[in-house]
Scaffold this active site. Structure first.
Site, short mmCIF file in Angstrom:
data_model
loop_
_atom_site.label_atom_id
_atom_site.label_comp_id
_atom_site.label_asym_id
_atom_site.label_seq_id
_atom_site.Cartn_x
_atom_site.Cartn_y
_atom_site.Cartn_z
N LYS A 150 53.01 68.60 46.27
CA LYS A 150 52.70 68.77 47.69
C LYS A 150 51.57 67.82 48.09
O LYS A 150 50.59 67.69 47.34
CB LYS A 150 52.28 70.23 47.95
CG LYS A 150 52.08 70.59 49.42
CD LYS A 150 51.72 72.07 49.58
CE LYS A 150 51.62 72.50 51.03
NZ LYS A 150 51.29 73.94 51.19
N SER A 179 54.16 76.44 54.62
CA SER A 179 53.88 75.04 54.80
C SER A 179 54.41 74.14 53.68
O SER A 179 54.53 72.94 53.87
CB SER A 179 52.37 74.82 54.91
OG SER A 179 51.71 75.12 53.69
N SER A 184 52.80 80.35 52.27
CA SER A 184 53.29 78.97 52.30
C SER A 184 54.05 78.52 51.06
O SER A 184 54.63 77.44 51.06
CB SER A 184 52.12 78.00 52.53
OG SER A 184 51.77 77.99 53.88
#
Lengths: 95, 493
Positions: free
Chosen positions: B80, B159, B183
């Protein structure tokens, strides 16, 4: 809780966020809706409850107060938008 | 050949590497090819093929010398773009960090690299990890591989939407995510993969771009529970550079899970909280939840009715605490030391111009809310009140865990929605996290396991919440759900 334009302008200044004048009304509406939503917490009885300031489920250790890194000014400044002579340059703050 | 390689689970690929049936280079090349063929998903912000191949060559060489670093040596992963990676641009999907190249490596990614993992690239996310749909990224939304080619593209959740889409789309064997209010778990549910938010303090936050420091936690995402256990074992552990990182030994989660029989969870007490049956819960979500309880009962677990009475206030609590911490954390983006600078006549003007241009709409909104609830005259009414309600929420869980060992809930209130939906009103978007936020506030581990398909043919997830630092039991319950659900659907079908 309903926020007006001037309150939003003040908050934006506190947060050092440039907000265009023509966005203030829309933001006031959005932020007021969020505040209306969170105000349900007023219905919760929190008498005698200590605020939760840490989620850690264990005693956290202290580390030695010793220098463990450093001596790398070029690395530190590598991402600076305006490095001058080993420093961060900013607009003049003292006349 | 490529399809065969990218169809493997992480554990299968690790076995293939260990016995010499596969090389890290061919595995890595297969994933790089898959990434190139799936750029329409927009799952990656930065691809690092040269670094990946070099790491794969090194992994193969180690293995040939008999010096393998373990199951992750040579395994291609996606990271990420919230984890700082030394020498590789790290953006948090924000214009303010568009050109940021960290001179250091986050602890979690350093641990994965030390275990031999191969980084394929940096995945897309909501700006500063603030969102539940990946639409707030300044690099544009990520498409969910499910429903691709349908009438409307769907969100992957957020997210960690790029990571979830990359895992589901067979663009990597596993990925890192971060979870502040859901997330990791919500995008895992939307994309039909497994995602684990560990206990707060289990993985170091050092080098992860901060959103809300009392909630942020890194965790693994992969296609199987066993894969997630392998990743967690490598990612977890005490780090003196994160003062909230727990000084506890890390169990070998993968070995413990492998030793357990997923068809037998006798003795496990599974709590089902009455308060999660929220008004207007979709019938198919409710049915999936009941089926999950039945599966665990059939495997020998005892189902216990529990109460988490303050659940209904968790979202409101979260949407005070998270923005408050965010407004404080994001004060560092001032145009002076790193990141974007937009000039101004005075220092104040430079700050305002930089931050006004550098942050997107959702980040601005949260900074403003956070600033307001922390400001003089409102601190007690909002922030202090929320901290007290947070204490009650955490107490609810502590009481519940006297009667049960894990808690079973749905992961999200719906299946994946279309890109552009739910963007008119922030509150509607926030409701995505209604089932994940409470465990975040209490700092507890939570696992999402794909458990079935919705009427529209999209994945749905079940969440297992555990006691602090008891990821082992969470994983065991998750493996039992996984076995019973026998979720084999793929977005490619």
């Amino acid at each position: 809780m309903s926020l007006d334009r001037s309150t939003v302008r003040t908050i934006a200044y506190l947060a050092r966020l440039r907000v265009a004048e023509d966005q203030l009304d829309a933001l006031a509406t959005e932020l007021s809706a969020i505040l209306d939503f969170v105000e349900q917490l007023n219905t919760v009885d929190t008498g005698g409850v200590e605020p939760m300031t840490s989620v850690a489920h264990i005693q956290l250790p202290l580390r030695a107060d010793a220098v463990s890194d450093g001596g790398a000014p070029d690395t530190v400044l590598a991402n600076a938008p305006l490095p001058i002579d080993g420093t961060y340059a900013v607009p003049k703050v003292v006349e | 050949m490529t399809a065969a390689l990218t169809g493997l689970t992480l554990a299968e690929a690790a076995d293939g590497l260990a016995c010499g049936h596969l090389s890290a280079v061919e595995l890595t090349q297969a994933y790089l090819d898959a990434m190139a063929a799936a750029r329409d998903l927009n799952a990656f912000i930065t691809e690092t093929p040269d670094l990946a191949l070099a790491a794969a060559v090194a992994a193969d060489a180690r293995r040939q010398r008999g010096q393998s670093l373990g199951p992750l040596d040579g395994i291609p992963l996606a990271i990420k773009d919230l984890f700082c990676t030394e020498g590789v641009r790290t953006t948090a999907a924000s214009p303010i960090l568009d050109a940021f190249v960290p001179p250091y490596e986050s602890t979690v990614t350093a641990k994965l690299k030390a275990a031999g993992a191969v980084m394929l690239g940096k995945t897309n996310l909501d700006e500063f990890a603030m969102g539940s749909s990946n639409v707030t990224s300044c690099f544009g939304p990520v498409k969910n591989p499910w429903g691709r080619g349908g009438e409307r593209d769907l969100v992957p959740g957020g997210s960690s939407g790029g990571s979830a889409a990359a895992v589901a789309g067979r663009l990597c064997l596993g990925a890192t995510g971060t979870d502040t209010g859901g997330s990791i778990r919500q995008p895992a549910a939307f994309c039909g993969i497994v995602g684990l938010k560990p206990t707060y303090g289990r993985c170091s936050r050092w080098g992860i771009i901060a959103f809300a420091s009392s909630l942020d936690q890194a965790g693994p995402m992969a296609r199987r529970v066993a894969d997630v256990a392998i990743l967690l074992t490598a990612m977890a552990g005490h780090d003196p550079r994160d003062s909230t990182s727990a000084p506890l030994p890390v169990p070998d989660f993968a070995a413990d899970l492998a030793a357990a029989d997923p068809s037998d969870v006798r003795g496990l007490r599974v709590g089902v909280p009455a308060e999660y049956r929220v008004g207007g819960m979709a019938e198919e979500i409710d049915a999936l939840w009941r089926r999950g309880a039945d599966w665990l009962r059939a495997a020998g677990a005892t189902i216990v009715d529990i109460s988490l009475p303050h659940t209904q206030h968790a979202l409101a609590t979260y949407y005070i605490i998270a923005p408050a911490e965010a407004s404080s954390n994001l004060a560092r983006y001032d145009g002076v030391r790193f990141g974007l600078r937009v000039p101004g006549e005075t220092l104040d003007e430079m700050y305002q111009n930089t931050r006004g241009e550098g942050f997107g709409a959702e980040v601005r909104r949260r900074i403003l809310i956070g600033t307001y609830v922390l400001s003089a005259g409102y601190y007690d009414a909002y922030y202090l009140k929320a901290q007290k309600v947070r204490a009650l929420i955490a107490r609810d869980f502590a009481h519940a865990f006297e009667a049960c060992d894990v808690i079973l809930t749905p992961t999200a209130p719906s299946d994946a929605f279309a890109i552009g939906e739910k963007t008119d009103d922030p509150i509607t978007m926030y409701l995505n996290d209604v089932f994940t936020v409470p465990a975040s506030l209490a700092g507890l581990p939570g696992l999402s396991v794909p458990a079935g398909l919705s009427r529209r043919g999209l994945p749905l997830g079940l969440q297992v919440i555990g006691r602090p630092f008891d990821e082992a039991t969470v994983l065991r319950a998750g493996a039992a759900l996984e076995r019973a659900a026998a979720f084999t659907a793929t977005p490619m079908a």
